[in-house]
Motif scaffolding. Structure first.
Motif, PDB file in Angstrom:
ATOM      1  N   VAL A   1     -14.392 -13.512 -24.019  1.00  0.00           N
ATOM      2  CA  VAL A   1     -13.045 -12.933 -24.008  1.00  0.00           C
ATOM      3  C   VAL A   1     -12.526 -12.691 -25.426  1.00  0.00           C
ATOM      4  CG1 VAL A   1     -12.458 -13.918 -21.762  1.00  0.00           C
ATOM      5  CG2 VAL A   1     -11.930 -15.199 -23.840  1.00  0.00           C
ATOM      6  N   THR A   2     -13.127 -13.348 -26.418  1.00  0.00           N
ATOM      7  CA  THR A   2     -12.680 -13.123 -27.801  1.00  0.00           C
ATOM      8  C   THR A   2     -12.978 -11.700 -28.257  1.00  0.00           C
ATOM      9  OG1 THR A   2     -14.759 -13.862 -28.816  1.00  0.00           O
ATOM     10  CG2 THR A   2     -13.108 -15.545 -28.333  1.00  0.00           C
ATOM     11  N   SER A   3     -13.919 -11.033 -27.583  1.00  0.00           N
ATOM     12  CA  SER A   3     -14.274  -9.659 -27.953  1.00  0.00           C
ATOM     13  C   SER A   3     -13.319  -8.633 -27.353  1.00  0.00           C
ATOM     14  CB  SER A   3     -15.700  -9.347 -27.492  1.00  0.00           C
ATOM     15  OG  SER A   3     -15.780  -9.327 -26.066  1.00  0.00           O
ATOM     16  N   MET A   4     -12.475  -9.067 -26.425  1.00  0.00           N
ATOM     17  CA  MET A   4     -11.564  -8.138 -25.753  1.00  0.00           C
ATOM     18  C   MET A   4     -10.387  -7.786 -26.654  1.00  0.00           C
ATOM     19  SD  MET A   4     -11.530  -9.900 -21.961  1.00  0.00           S
ATOM     20  CE  MET A   4     -10.264  -8.782 -21.345  1.00  0.00           C
ATOM     21  N   LYS A   5     -10.055  -6.515 -26.702  1.00  0.00           N
ATOM     22  CA  LYS A   5      -8.911  -6.044 -27.468  1.00  0.00           C
ATOM     23  C   LYS A   5      -7.732  -5.792 -26.534  1.00  0.00           C
ATOM     24  CE  LYS A   5     -11.475  -6.053 -31.132  1.00  0.00           C
ATOM     25  NZ  LYS A   5     -11.342  -7.136 -32.122  1.00  0.00           N
ATOM     26  N   PHE A   6      -6.567  -5.656 -27.138  1.00  0.00           N
ATOM     27  CA  PHE A   6      -5.340  -5.396 -26.381  1.00  0.00           C
ATOM     28  C   PHE A   6      -5.504  -4.169 -25.493  1.00  0.00           C
ATOM     29  CE2 PHE A   6      -0.892  -3.567 -26.444  1.00  0.00           C
ATOM     30  CZ  PHE A   6      -0.341  -4.510 -25.602  1.00  0.00           C
ATOM     31  N   MET A   7      -5.108  -4.306 -24.229  1.00  0.00           N
ATOM     32  CA  MET A   7      -5.147  -3.251 -23.219  1.00  0.00           C
ATOM     33  C   MET A   7      -6.565  -2.850 -22.825  1.00  0.00           C
ATOM     34  SD  MET A   7      -2.029  -2.837 -22.350  1.00  0.00           S
ATOM     35  CE  MET A   7      -1.505  -1.267 -21.665  1.00  0.00           C
ATOM     36  N   THR A   8      -7.502  -3.804 -22.932  1.00  0.00           N
ATOM     37  CA  THR A   8      -8.825  -3.607 -22.354  1.00  0.00           C
ATOM     38  C   THR A   8      -9.087  -4.751 -21.383  1.00  0.00           C
ATOM     39  OG1 THR A   8     -10.043  -4.874 -24.029  1.00  0.00           O
ATOM     40  CG2 THR A   8      -9.645  -2.529 -24.481  1.00  0.00           C
ATOM     41  N   GLY A   9     -10.043  -4.557 -20.475  1.00  0.00           N
ATOM     42  CA  GLY A   9     -10.324  -5.577 -19.481  1.00  0.00           C
ATOM     43  C   GLY A   9     -11.756  -5.542 -19.007  1.00  0.00           C
ATOM     44  N   ASN A  10     -12.088  -6.451 -18.096  1.00  0.00           N
ATOM     45  CA  ASN A  10     -13.420  -6.476 -17.512  1.00  0.00           C
ATOM     46  C   ASN A  10     -13.450  -7.429 -16.328  1.00  0.00           C
ATOM     47  OD1 ASN A  10     -16.245  -5.889 -17.295  1.00  0.00           O
ATOM     48  ND2 ASN A  10     -16.273  -5.619 -19.530  1.00  0.00           N
ATOM     49  N   TYR A  11     -14.495  -7.262 -15.499  1.00  0.00           N
ATOM     50  CA  TYR A  11     -14.741  -8.181 -14.406  1.00  0.00           C
ATOM     51  C   TYR A  11     -15.479  -9.396 -14.939  1.00  0.00           C
ATOM     52  CZ  TYR A  11     -13.554  -4.370 -11.218  1.00  0.00           C
ATOM     53  OH  TYR A  11     -12.900  -3.365 -10.552  1.00  0.00           O
ATOM     54  N   MET A  12     -15.157 -10.565 -14.420  1.00  0.00           N
ATOM     55  CA  MET A  12     -15.851 -11.777 -14.836  1.00  0.00           C
ATOM     56  C   MET A  12     -15.674 -12.873 -13.788  1.00  0.00           C
ATOM     57  SD  MET A  12     -13.287 -12.928 -17.959  1.00  0.00           S
ATOM     58  CE  MET A  12     -13.193 -11.250 -18.611  1.00  0.00           C
ATOM     59  N   THR A  13     -16.504 -13.895 -13.897  1.00  0.00           N
ATOM     60  CA  THR A  13     -16.370 -15.086 -13.064  1.00  0.00           C
ATOM     61  C   THR A  13     -15.476 -16.075 -13.790  1.00  0.00           C
ATOM     62  OG1 THR A  13     -18.541 -14.786 -12.034  1.00  0.00           O
ATOM     63  CG2 THR A  13     -17.600 -17.008 -11.994  1.00  0.00           C
ATOM     64  N   LEU A  14     -14.441 -16.540 -13.116  1.00  0.00           N
ATOM     65  CA  LEU A  14     -13.497 -17.489 -13.695  1.00  0.00           C
ATOM     66  C   LEU A  14     -13.470 -18.759 -12.858  1.00  0.00           C
ATOM     67  CD1 LEU A  14     -10.375 -15.281 -14.580  1.00  0.00           C
ATOM     68  CD2 LEU A  14     -11.990 -16.310 -16.184  1.00  0.00           C
ATOM     69  N   ASN A  15     -13.706 -19.881 -13.492  1.00  0.00           N
ATOM     70  CA  ASN A  15     -13.661 -21.172 -12.784  1.00  0.00           C
ATOM     71  C   ASN A  15     -14.538 -21.156 -11.537  1.00  0.00           C
ATOM     72  OD1 ASN A  15     -12.653 -23.843 -12.536  1.00  0.00           O
ATOM     73  ND2 ASN A  15     -11.163 -23.166 -11.003  1.00  0.00           N
ATOM     74  N   GLY A  16     -15.681 -20.445 -11.635  1.00  0.00           N
ATOM     75  CA  GLY A  16     -16.619 -20.371 -10.520  1.00  0.00           C
ATOM     76  C   GLY A  16     -16.319 -19.286  -9.512  1.00  0.00           C
ATOM     77  N   THR A  17     -15.221 -18.544  -9.697  1.00  0.00           N
ATOM     78  CA  THR A  17     -14.842 -17.472  -8.765  1.00  0.00           C
ATOM     79  C   THR A  17     -15.252 -16.126  -9.331  1.00  0.00           C
ATOM     80  OG1 THR A  17     -12.930 -18.726  -7.964  1.00  0.00           O
ATOM     81  CG2 THR A  17     -12.948 -16.358  -7.535  1.00  0.00           C
ATOM     82  N   PRO A  18     -16.178 -15.424  -8.653  1.00  0.00           N
ATOM     83  CA  PRO A  18     -16.608 -14.116  -9.160  1.00  0.00           C
ATOM     84  C   PRO A  18     -15.570 -13.027  -8.878  1.00  0.00           C
ATOM     85  CG  PRO A  18     -17.696 -14.604  -7.087  1.00  0.00           C
ATOM     86  CD  PRO A  18     -16.883 -15.824  -7.439  1.00  0.00           C
ATOM     87  N   ASP A  19     -15.793 -11.858  -9.472  1.00  0.00           N
ATOM     88  CA  ASP A  19     -15.000 -10.665  -9.187  1.00  0.00           C
ATOM     89  C   ASP A  19     -13.526 -10.809  -9.565  1.00  0.00           C
ATOM     90  OD1 ASP A  19     -14.863  -7.985  -8.296  1.00  0.00           O
ATOM     91  OD2 ASP A  19     -14.042  -8.625  -6.370  1.00  0.00           O
ATOM     92  N   CYS A  20     -13.258 -11.535 -10.639  1.00  0.00           N
ATOM     93  CA  CYS A  20     -11.898 -11.578 -11.182  1.00  0.00           C
ATOM     94  C   CYS A  20     -11.783 -10.488 -12.245  1.00  0.00           C
ATOM     95  CB  CYS A  20     -11.604 -12.938 -11.814  1.00  0.00           C
ATOM     96  SG  CYS A  20     -11.686 -14.330 -10.670  1.00  0.00           S
ATOM     97  N   TYR A  21     -10.675  -9.780 -12.249  1.00  0.00           N
ATOM     98  CA  TYR A  21     -10.487  -8.766 -13.282  1.00  0.00           C
ATOM     99  C   TYR A  21      -9.466  -9.277 -14.290  1.00  0.00           C
ATOM    100  CZ  TYR A  21     -10.251  -4.328 -15.695  1.00  0.00           C
ATOM    101  OH  TYR A  21     -10.342  -3.358 -16.657  1.00  0.00           O
ATOM    102  N   VAL A  22      -9.891  -9.331 -15.542  1.00  0.00           N
ATOM    103  CA  VAL A  22      -9.058  -9.867 -16.611  1.00  0.00           C
ATOM    104  C   VAL A  22      -8.743  -8.763 -17.608  1.00  0.00           C
ATOM    105  CG1 VAL A  22      -8.919 -11.566 -18.470  1.00  0.00           C
ATOM    106  CG2 VAL A  22     -10.116 -12.138 -16.340  1.00  0.00           C
TER     107      VAL A  22
END
Length: 426
Positions: free
Chosen positions: A208-229
């Motif tokens: 997530v440190t590579s993400m810039k303001f107003m960009t996003g991506n799908y990732m697994t969070l706390n073991g839950t897949p398909d979260c969009y951050v």
């Protein structure tokens, strides 16, 4: 809604009714418009969590929402967000998905955004204009590759869906192939503050440190897949807006709360944070009768759209921008001596002539000044112009200032066509 420690107040959009759940908030916190909640109010997936953690529940735009939590005051919560990290439930907002081969063309008719030049997994703040050049709503539009995702304000949802339906019907009648679907099985959580990145990094293998303001991506969070951050928010701080499956939302927030840097925050802190950051509240600072130029939001319209138009109301909006047609009013920032101004307080020139009204106002906990937004006649909008504000029958000195009042903490503030202000100006 006043805090217990200061005269700070929650700005209530004119399009929303804010009312209190019985016995959940002390009488001294009651706003003038407050009344007992209606049985028709909806609950977000985090409602039980709010109650568990001592949330003072109010009805806001037809939803049960937390104003604050336990003995933590709104000012304390505001300052914690600026210094560390706060968790906001924003699941009451409308999440929408646009699909079809002509989704970009449709969204460019519905909004002022340039979808053809918006990179995948990037977002932009945009406006939904009406045929008279006013603003139906403000929205964040995201190009997610195979579809477009956008979020609308809770208080605008019904009228937005009606307007979207009308634009969609017209678009389809001309052969357009597109669909708009409400997303109802996802919660939306905002993690805001300078320590947000550190916390989120502990819950995913995605960098997530590579993400810039107003960009996003799908990732697994706390073991839950398909979260969009997405790296965005409504506080002026670095942070993320996170779309997670509704059934996993409470567990995810509890995990966030296991970090000592993170605390829950409610509507009260969210409002004062956004005002210090110079961000508009729909229903107060922008509405159906206010144009982008009057609101100082021309920067949301990319140059390509200024040249080609193609959105609803473009004839009026572009005439004001390109031909410098006179406007009736202009949004300004004010710093006010004495006591904080409230929406509806009148603004006067040095001779006492009324020239406008306050749309949002509070005491800024971080800047330690009484700040406000107002619309005035354009000839009174120049920086450093000295004005007067009538609050409860007494005149107070005020001066026109630039916004925002804080230095935004966005990780990157320049992307594609849009550059946001970065300097504190008071």
């Amino acid at each position: 809604v006043s805090t217990q420690s200061t005269g700070n107040a929650l700005m209530i959009p004119r399009i929303c009714r804010l009312s209190l759940q019985k016995r959940s908030v002390k009488k001294k916190l009651l706003p003038q418009r407050a009344r007992h909640y209606s049985s028709g109010a909806k609950k977000t997936p985090l409602y039980d969590l709010h109650k568990k953690h001592g949330g003072a529940i109010v009805e806001f735009c037809g939803w049960f929402m937390p104003l604050k939590y336990g003995d933590i005051g709104i000012i304390e919560s505001h300052l914690h967000t600026r210094a560390s990290a706060s968790i906001f439930d924003v699941s009451h907002m409308g999440q929408l998905k646009v699909e079809g081969p002509q989704r970009k063309e449709f969204m460019e008719q519905l909004t002022v955004a340039d979808l053809h030049n918006l990179p995948e997994m990037s977002a932009t703040l945009s406006l939904i204009p009406n045929k008279n050049g006013g603003i139906v709503d403000d929205t964040i539009v995201t190009n997610r590759g195979d579809h477009i995702y956008f979020v609308v304000n809770a208080g605008c949802y019904d009228k937005d869906m009606k307007h979207i339906g009308q634009v969609l019907e017209s678009f389809k009648s001309k052969g357009g192939n597109v669909s708009v679907t409400p997303i109802t099985d996802r919660a939306l959580i905002a993690l805001q503050g300078p320590k947000s990145e550190k916390i989120l990094s502990e819950l995913t293998n995605f960098d997530v440190t590579s993400m810039k303001f107003m960009t996003g991506n799908y990732m697994t969070l706390n073991g839950t897949p398909d979260c969009y951050v997405q790296r965005s928010g409504y506080t002026g701080e670095d942070g993320f807006e996170i779309s997670v499956p509704a059934t996993k939302a409470a567990d995810f927030v509890e995990k966030l709360l296991s970090f000592p840097e993170a605390k829950l925050a409610g509507l009260g802190a969210r409002d004062s944070l956004r005002l210090e950051a110079g961000l508009c509240l729909y229903g107060n600072d922008i509405d159906m009768d206010t144009s982008p130029k009057e609101a100082g939001l021309v920067w949301t319209i990319p140059q390509s759209r200024k040249e080609k138009g193609g959105f609803t109301g473009d004839n009026i909006i572009l005439d004001q921008i390109n031909n410098k047609t006179k406007i009736a009013k202009k949004r300004i920032g004010l710093v006010i001596e004495g006591r904080p101004a409230r929406p509806g307080s009148t603004v006067h020139d040095q001779n006492g002539t009324e020239i406008g009204k306050i749309t949002s106002g509070t005491h800024g906990p971080s800047v330690k000044k009484n700040i406000a937004m107002s619309y005035v006649k354009p000839n009174h909008s120049k920086l450093d112009t000295k004005l007067k504000v009538n609050t409860k029958g007494k005149m107070y000195d005020a001066v026109v200032t630039k916004m925002p009042w804080i230095t935004p903490g966005y990780k990157t503030v320049s992307y594609t066509h849009l550059t946001l202000p970065t300097k504190r100006i008071v």
